[in-house]
Scaffold this motif. Structure first.
Motif, PDB file in Angstrom:
ATOM      1  N   PHE A 101      -4.647   5.082  -7.819  1.00  0.00           N
ATOM      2  CA  PHE A 101      -4.114   4.232  -7.131  1.00  0.00           C
ATOM      3  C   PHE A 101      -5.489   3.338  -6.353  1.00  0.00           C
ATOM      4  O   PHE A 101      -6.203   3.899  -5.936  1.00  0.00           O
ATOM      5  CB  PHE A 101      -3.253   4.687  -6.106  1.00  0.00           C
ATOM      6  N   ALA A 146       0.825   3.498  -3.290  1.00  0.00           N
ATOM      7  CA  ALA A 146       0.378   4.865  -3.657  1.00  0.00           C
ATOM      8  C   ALA A 146       1.519   5.842  -3.952  1.00  0.00           C
ATOM      9  O   ALA A 146       1.216   6.783  -4.834  1.00  0.00           O
ATOM     10  CB  ALA A 146      -0.036   5.242  -1.915  1.00  0.00           C
ATOM     11  N   SER A 171       0.737  -1.279  -0.098  1.00  0.00           N
ATOM     12  CA  SER A 171       0.111  -0.143   0.141  1.00  0.00           C
ATOM     13  C   SER A 171       0.988   1.190   0.072  1.00  0.00           C
ATOM     14  O   SER A 171       0.679   2.097  -0.760  1.00  0.00           O
ATOM     15  CB  SER A 171      -0.870   0.156   1.227  1.00  0.00           C
TER      16      SER A 171
END
Length: 161
Positions: A23, A13, A9
């Motif tokens: 994203f 991102a 993550s």
């Protein structure tokens, strides 16, 4: 791609922002039943994963350029993503389980993330690293900070055919 706690993550991102792409975190596509199982420390089965992966693949297919943080642990899962979404490249964020366990424990305690450290055993058992004919590559996240990992992922993406 990679097991829980590898930084998908965070790096995803950052990578999306750097290349100007949309994203998504694939965790957001899990149905409540999957989240409940993982919260209880119960590993997902393929039957649990297929509908979730189809949702992720549909999201990817509906965008020109996007980055999604998705475990995609098996080649068959990655094959489904490519079959539905087309031109997909994978960046495998890799580290030993002993490195990720403390990270996952801290994330669960600090952020209340649903994936407990106990899920790492099943994820590593399921993990099939990228094969030479799959588009993408691996980035070692054992000692690098998020910025360095993002740089390495960007380099991989920039070198795509």
């Amino acid at each position: 791609m990679g097991v829980t706690g590898c930084g998908k993550s965070t790096v995803g991102a950052s990578l999306a922002q750097r290349i100007g792409a949309e994203f998504a975190d694939a965790d957001d596509f899990h149905p409540a039943s999957n989240v409940a199982k993982m919260t209880a420390g119960i590993a997902l089965t393929d039957a649990d994963r297929w509908p979730w992966l189809e949702e992720v693949a549909s999201w990817l297919a509906s965008r020109d350029e996007a980055v999604v943080a998705c475990s995609a642990l098996k080649r068959s899962y990655r094959d489904l993503l490519r079959a539905v979404a087309g031109d997909v490249m994978f960046v495998h964020l890799a580290a030993p389980q002993s490195v990720l366990e403390p990270r996952v424990r801290l994330r669960a305690e600090r952020d209340g993330h649903f994936a407990p450290p106990g899920l790492l055993d099943s994820q590593y058992a399921t993990l099939e690293p990228l094969e030479p004919d799959e588009p993408g590559g691996a980035v070692d996240v054992e000692t690098a900070d998020a910025a360095a990992v993002t740089d390495a992922a960007l380099h991989l993406v920039a070198g795509r055919p």
